[in-house]
Design an enzyme around this catalytic site. Sequence first.
Site, PDB file in Angstrom:
ATOM      1  N   ARG A 247       0.950  -1.126  -0.072  1.00  0.00           N
ATOM      2  CA  ARG A 247      -0.006   0.186  -0.031  1.00  0.00           C
ATOM      3  C   ARG A 247       0.740   1.177   0.056  1.00  0.00           C
ATOM      4  NH1 ARG A 247      -3.448  -2.882  -1.632  1.00  0.00           N
ATOM      5  NH2 ARG A 247      -5.368  -3.271  -0.603  1.00  0.00           N
ATOM      6  N   HIS A 294      -0.588  -1.158 -10.252  1.00  0.00           N
ATOM      7  CA  HIS A 294      -1.582  -1.603  -9.195  1.00  0.00           C
ATOM      8  C   HIS A 294      -2.176  -3.039  -9.832  1.00  0.00           C
ATOM      9  CE1 HIS A 294      -4.198  -1.148  -5.075  1.00  0.00           C
ATOM     10  NE2 HIS A 294      -3.484  -2.331  -5.265  1.00  0.00           N
TER      11      HIS A 294
END
Length: 336
Positions: A247, A294
Amino acid sequence: MSPVIAVAVPAELRALFFPSGVEASLGGLGSLRVVDDGVLLGSPPVLAELAGPADVLVTSWPCAPVTGDVLEAAPALRLVAHTGASVKPYVGLDAFARGVRVTQAGAAMARAVGEQALALTLALLHRVNRFDGALRSGVAWAEAKASAPARHELAGSPVGVVGASRTGRAYAELVRALGGVVTVADPYLSASEAAALGVRVADLDTVLRGSRVLALHAPVLPETRRMIGARELALLPDGALLVNTARAALVDGEALLAELESGRLDAAIDVFDEQPLPVDHPLRTLPNVLLTPHEAGGTLEARARGGALVADEIARFLAGEELRHEVTAEQLARLG
């Protein structure tokens, strides 16, 4: 009466999560309500209409959050089964207050994320990103070779892992298989677990100081948010490599950018504070940065495992058995 299972997963994702077909995967568990193609699941009224009669709601990342009006429209709802990992954007605490249970498929992605983190590690160690960028930009062959920093093999390299999560453990296993020497910073990893994983345990500062590669695999919690700031980055040795497939919130983005612009570190980054990453973001211009959008957990195999995991969790729930991947209200409240 057969339970109603609403499937709030668009067609292109259903094909990945349920490659044999949603009817074959979930139809034997109840009566299906499947979202029509082209419907915008990010709209709360649309999700409310689909979920209205459902006992179970299967969600994916285009979905509006299951909260407020969506809950009011679905009085029979008892389980939300999310096909992704993080449920924070998709379920409100009011769902738990109403007795709705929540499960998720993050475990299905661990191998894929671990493999991509390994691939990024190897690319950085061998300066693949620098060579590729130089040759594509027209740099002379000899100059491209001469200008790259020293390269290293993974075997014997000290690798620090922040977070003994599912992905952290998958990554550590792969790194160790290729001879990397792994040290983990995680206050919850016991000595016996570390021994079973074949890794050493140390505090974060020690891991930072001793790592040629630092791979982030921690969840975002109050105590981990921006845990890698300017002070921590300064502890990394010159020429160290940072891999973040976890993250963006784990890292102070401005501090990392400053280190990268100085050329002292190289990094491979899959997650960003702003997504999609703006086309004019300075990270896009740096030769010592390897970027991916991502997608670390997005293999075909991981998606199919995720669908199978969701189907298994629904079957267990309807049979009154214990859920294997449940998220509690307390866990949700702590997640960043």
